[in-house]
Design an enzyme around this catalytic site. Structure first.
Site, PDB file in Angstrom:
ATOM      1  N   ASP A 175      63.068  61.199 -37.622  1.00 15.11           N
ATOM      2  CA  ASP A 175      63.968  60.111 -37.255  1.00 15.11           C
ATOM      3  C   ASP A 175      65.202  60.032 -38.153  1.00 15.11           C
ATOM      4  O   ASP A 175      66.114  59.253 -37.899  1.00 15.11           O
ATOM      5  CB  ASP A 175      63.197  58.787 -37.359  1.00 15.11           C
ATOM      6  CG  ASP A 175      63.235  58.020 -36.052  1.00 15.11           C
ATOM      7  OD1 ASP A 175      63.973  58.439 -35.152  1.00 15.11           O
ATOM      8  OD2 ASP A 175      62.538  57.002 -35.936  1.00 15.11           O
ATOM      9  N   LYS A 224      58.968  60.791 -25.011  1.00 14.85           N
ATOM     10  CA  LYS A 224      59.160  61.779 -26.076  1.00 14.85           C
ATOM     11  C   LYS A 224      58.182  62.944 -25.903  1.00 14.85           C
ATOM     12  O   LYS A 224      58.543  64.108 -26.086  1.00 14.85           O
ATOM     13  CB  LYS A 224      58.968  61.122 -27.451  1.00 14.85           C
ATOM     14  CG  LYS A 224      60.142  60.236 -27.845  1.00 14.85           C
ATOM     15  CD  LYS A 224      59.833  59.320 -29.020  1.00 14.85           C
ATOM     16  CE  LYS A 224      61.018  58.369 -29.262  1.00 14.85           C
ATOM     17  NZ  LYS A 224      60.731  57.310 -30.218  1.00 14.85           N
ATOM     18  N   GLN A 234      56.656  55.133 -34.520  1.00 11.25           N
ATOM     19  CA  GLN A 234      57.339  54.394 -33.443  1.00 11.25           C
ATOM     20  C   GLN A 234      57.473  52.918 -33.828  1.00 11.25           C
ATOM     21  O   GLN A 234      56.491  52.250 -34.109  1.00 11.25           O
ATOM     22  CB  GLN A 234      56.545  54.543 -32.134  1.00 11.25           C
ATOM     23  CG  GLN A 234      57.173  53.856 -30.936  1.00 11.25           C
ATOM     24  CD  GLN A 234      58.485  54.484 -30.513  1.00 11.25           C
ATOM     25  OE1 GLN A 234      58.627  55.694 -30.461  1.00 11.25           O
ATOM     26  NE2 GLN A 234      59.466  53.649 -30.214  1.00 11.25           N
TER      27      GLN A 234
END
Length: 290
Positions: free
Chosen positions: A124, A57, A101
């Protein structure tokens, strides 16, 4: 006779195109905003798979011109410490997207942490407010993996309108939001899961079949309608007898590609799109702040 194999839906190539578009968009907007977009990825503990995802990422961010404000915490970090960090990032004007995460160590409540993120910085797309916006077809940040699947279908001009779509898996990460997105695009949607009776009969009805359960090779050729579009969201690491490991999906690729019309590879399919949508979400938040 030489059997015809399915056309690959190349997520990796499409992700590269999206990166180029995002890079141009950032270059145009940056003089007005006065700074680059910012993404903060928080990782707790040392799960090797998570570490690889985070690195991936951050590399993608660097490629398009997004500043990374990632932080890595030891496994024993407490909930209240992380809460403070998230609150500070919510207030930080340089940060447009915040992502925790997953998976987190067992002592941390992932859902409660997610609730701490400002919904407008929820890169997200998993905050209850953003999921609610999805259900109501209102603009907002969308869950990255399902949004990536929809973008892939769009790119290959696969019309879902009026089609039978079957989503195998009902997680809040993929199954549920993807079912809502397919519904919004006028598909007729069935959600199947581990308690569904006679899964093969359900999946054989699908014009568009999505596998998102995390079970290697679950979907075999006899479960797929000839000419179907097969989207494999699973990413599973399997190890052979010699101790070598590789990534496979939830679909038995070799057999299914002889039956389907389109299929996503693993790796190089949906996973690449997930990261691209994360960056797109971050740039969208950035553009909303102007």
């Amino acid at each position: 006779m030489d059997a015809k194999t399915a056309q690959l839906l190349d997520g990796k190539a499409l992700a590269e195109q999206i990166y180029t578009q995002l890079q141009q968009q950032i270059q145009q907007m940056q003089p007005t905003v006065g700074r680059a977009p910012g993404l903060a990825v928080l990782m707790v503990g040392d799960n090797p798979a998570s570490a690889a995802y985070v690195q991936n990422k951050e590399r993608a961010c660097a490629k398009v011109g997004i500043a990374s404000y990632g932080q890595h915490f030891p496994t024993e970090t407490s909930f209240s410490e992380l809460e403070k960090v998230i609150q500070a990032l919510n207030q930080d004007d340089r940060v447009d997207g915040i992502l925790v995460q997953l998976p987190l160590p067992d002592h941390l409540d992932a859902v409660a942490l997610l609730h701490q993120i400002n919904p407008d910085k929820d890169a997200d797309g998993l905050h209850p407010l953003n999921l609610g916006r999805l259900v109501r077809s209102e603009p907002g940040l969308r869950s990255c993996t399902p949004a990536g699947v929809m973008r892939l279908l769009q790119e290959y001009k696969i019309d879902v309108k009026g089609k039978q779509a079957v989503v195998v898996g009902r997680s809040i990460l993929v199954g549920k939001p993807l079912a809502m997105m397919l519904l919004e695009a006028d598909a007729t949607v069935t959600i199947a899961h581990s308690r569904s009776h006679d899964l093969p009969t359900i999946t054989r009805n699908a014009d568009i079949l999505v596998a998102a359960v995390g079970r290697p090779g679950l979907i075999t050729a006899e479960m797929v309608k000839p000419g179907a579009v097969v989207i494999d969201v699973g990413i599973n690491r399997v190890t052979n007898d010699a101790g070598k490991s590789r990534l496979v999906g939830d679909v038995d690729f070799d057999s299914v590609q002889r039956v389907a019309q389109f299929i996503t590879p693993v790796p190089g399919g949906v996973g690449a799109m997930t990261v691209a949508m994360l960056l797109q979400n971050t740039v969208w938040s950035y553009s909303q702040r102007q």
